[in-house]
Design an enzyme around this catalytic site. Structure first.
Site, PDB file in Angstrom:
ATOM      1  N   HIS A  18      -5.198   8.081  -2.504  1.00 44.40           N
ATOM      2  CA  HIS A  18      -4.419   8.403  -3.698  1.00 44.40           C
ATOM      3  C   HIS A  18      -5.260   9.156  -4.712  1.00 44.40           C
ATOM      4  O   HIS A  18      -6.468   9.317  -4.571  1.00 44.40           O
ATOM      5  CB  HIS A  18      -3.786   7.138  -4.329  1.00 44.40           C
ATOM      6  CG  HIS A  18      -4.719   6.299  -5.137  1.00 44.40           C
ATOM      7  ND1 HIS A  18      -4.291   5.319  -5.992  1.00 44.40           N
ATOM      8  CD2 HIS A  18      -6.070   6.289  -5.225  1.00 44.40           C
ATOM      9  CE1 HIS A  18      -5.335   4.754  -6.574  1.00 44.40           C
ATOM     10  NE2 HIS A  18      -6.416   5.308  -6.127  1.00 44.40           N
ATOM     11  N   CYS A  37     -10.902   7.254  -9.651  1.00 45.30           N
ATOM     12  CA  CYS A  37      -9.546   7.332  -9.103  1.00 45.30           C
ATOM     13  C   CYS A  37      -8.858   8.640  -9.477  1.00 45.30           C
ATOM     14  O   CYS A  37      -7.768   8.929  -9.000  1.00 45.30           O
ATOM     15  CB  CYS A  37      -8.712   6.126  -9.528  1.00 45.30           C
ATOM     16  SG  CYS A  37      -9.017   4.677  -8.490  1.00 45.30           S
ATOM     17  N   HIS A  43      -9.038   9.989  -2.662  1.00 46.25           N
ATOM     18  CA  HIS A  43     -10.019   9.038  -2.129  1.00 46.25           C
ATOM     19  C   HIS A  43      -9.229   7.877  -1.567  1.00 46.25           C
ATOM     20  O   HIS A  43      -8.041   7.716  -1.888  1.00 46.25           O
ATOM     21  CB  HIS A  43     -10.971   8.559  -3.238  1.00 46.25           C
ATOM     22  CG  HIS A  43     -10.227   7.851  -4.325  1.00 46.25           C
ATOM     23  ND1 HIS A  43      -9.587   8.533  -5.323  1.00 46.25           N
ATOM     24  CD2 HIS A  43      -9.964   6.548  -4.512  1.00 46.25           C
ATOM     25  CE1 HIS A  43      -8.968   7.664  -6.098  1.00 46.25           C
ATOM     26  NE2 HIS A  43      -9.170   6.449  -5.632  1.00 46.25           N
ATOM     27  N   HIS A  45      -8.444   3.723  -0.444  1.00 41.82           N
ATOM     28  CA  HIS A  45      -8.635   2.298  -0.727  1.00 41.82           C
ATOM     29  C   HIS A  45      -8.191   1.504   0.498  1.00 41.82           C
ATOM     30  O   HIS A  45      -7.277   1.911   1.220  1.00 41.82           O
ATOM     31  CB  HIS A  45      -7.795   1.848  -1.924  1.00 41.82           C
ATOM     32  CG  HIS A  45      -8.302   2.337  -3.236  1.00 41.82           C
ATOM     33  ND1 HIS A  45      -9.390   1.784  -3.876  1.00 41.82           N
ATOM     34  CD2 HIS A  45      -7.861   3.328  -4.044  1.00 41.82           C
ATOM     35  CE1 HIS A  45      -9.590   2.416  -5.018  1.00 41.82           C
ATOM     36  NE2 HIS A  45      -8.683   3.362  -5.144  1.00 41.82           N
ATOM     37  N   ASP A  83       0.585   3.132   5.473  1.00 42.41           N
ATOM     38  CA  ASP A  83      -0.723   3.006   6.115  1.00 42.41           C
ATOM     39  C   ASP A  83      -1.214   4.370   6.607  1.00 42.41           C
ATOM     40  O   ASP A  83      -0.476   5.100   7.275  1.00 42.41           O
ATOM     41  CB  ASP A  83      -0.645   2.017   7.283  1.00 42.41           C
ATOM     42  CG  ASP A  83      -2.017   1.698   7.853  1.00 42.41           C
ATOM     43  OD1 ASP A  83      -3.011   1.703   7.100  1.00 42.41           O
ATOM     44  OD2 ASP A  83      -2.099   1.441   9.074  1.00 42.41           O
ATOM     45  N   HIS A  84      -2.456   4.688   6.271  1.00 43.63           N
ATOM     46  CA  HIS A  84      -3.077   5.965   6.646  1.00 43.63           C
ATOM     47  C   HIS A  84      -2.341   7.178   6.085  1.00 43.63           C
ATOM     48  O   HIS A  84      -2.343   8.255   6.704  1.00 43.63           O
ATOM     49  CB  HIS A  84      -3.229   6.076   8.174  1.00 43.63           C
ATOM     50  CG  HIS A  84      -4.349   5.234   8.717  1.00 43.63           C
ATOM     51  ND1 HIS A  84      -4.273   3.863   8.755  1.00 43.63           N
ATOM     52  CD2 HIS A  84      -5.552   5.563   9.192  1.00 43.63           C
ATOM     53  CE1 HIS A  84      -5.394   3.399   9.253  1.00 43.63           C
ATOM     54  NE2 HIS A  84      -6.202   4.401   9.528  1.00 43.63           N
ATOM     55  N   GLU A 128      -6.461  -3.880  -4.672  1.00 43.20           N
ATOM     56  CA  GLU A 128      -6.959  -2.515  -4.473  1.00 43.20           C
ATOM     57  C   GLU A 128      -8.437  -2.559  -4.090  1.00 43.20           C
ATOM     58  O   GLU A 128      -8.929  -1.729  -3.325  1.00 43.20           O
ATOM     59  CB  GLU A 128      -6.759  -1.686  -5.741  1.00 43.20           C
ATOM     60  CG  GLU A 128      -7.001  -0.212  -5.516  1.00 43.20           C
ATOM     61  CD  GLU A 128      -6.574   0.624  -6.703  1.00 43.20           C
ATOM     62  OE1 GLU A 128      -5.485   1.226  -6.638  1.00 43.20           O
ATOM     63  OE2 GLU A 128      -7.311   0.650  -7.705  1.00 43.20           O
TER      64      GLU A 128
END
Ligand code: NI
Length: 139
Positions: A18, A37, A43, A45, A83-84, A128
């Site tokens: 994100h 962030c 980047h 998480h 996811d991913h 997170e």
């Protein structure tokens, strides 16, 4: 007489990229507020998700909710979607919504709330990082 209520929890995990950015602010202010962030090229998480369902025990099964069903629901509604993925670029939900842990928790809650019996209370806890986590709804 009121039946006893029990909370059951399912823990899941997903990785996502994100970027937190407010387009109404200067680059300097975005950097100051969001720090790492705000990284321009995104980047990742490693999110830990805990879904809490609270309700009365079904006397026939002894369960509040069948965890296989809850697990499958989270897979379809959350993991398969996020996811991913790059949350900003790959998902409709965060096209115009900052993908902060707070907003991600609300989006997950709203997706699952529709699919879980209204007799049950639902709560989302989203980590997170190991040390930073949010909970929705409150109370
Ligand atoms: Ni971040």
């Amino acid at each position: 007489m009121m039946q006893k209520k029990v909370a059951v929890f399912r823990k899941e995990h997903f990785n996502a990229a994100h970027r937190l950015n407010n387009p109404n602010w200067s680059d300097e202010k975005n950097e100051r507020v969001y720090g790492k962030c705000n990284n321009y090229n995104y980047h990742g998480h490693n999110y830990d998700l805990i879904v809490q369902v609270t309700g009365e025990i079904d006397p026939e099964t002894g369960y509040v909710m069948d965890m296989k069903i809850l697990s499958e629901l989270i897979k379809i509604e959350v993991l398969d979607r996020f996811d991913h993925k790059n949350l900003n670029l790959d998902t409709e939900e965060f096209k115009d919504l900052n993908p902060s842990a707070e907003n991600i928790a609300i989006v997950i809650y709203d997706r699952l709330r529709h699919k879980i019996n209204a007799n049950f209370d639902l709560k989302i806890r989203l980590y997170e990082t190991e040390r930073n986590f949010v909970e929705y709804p409150v109370g």
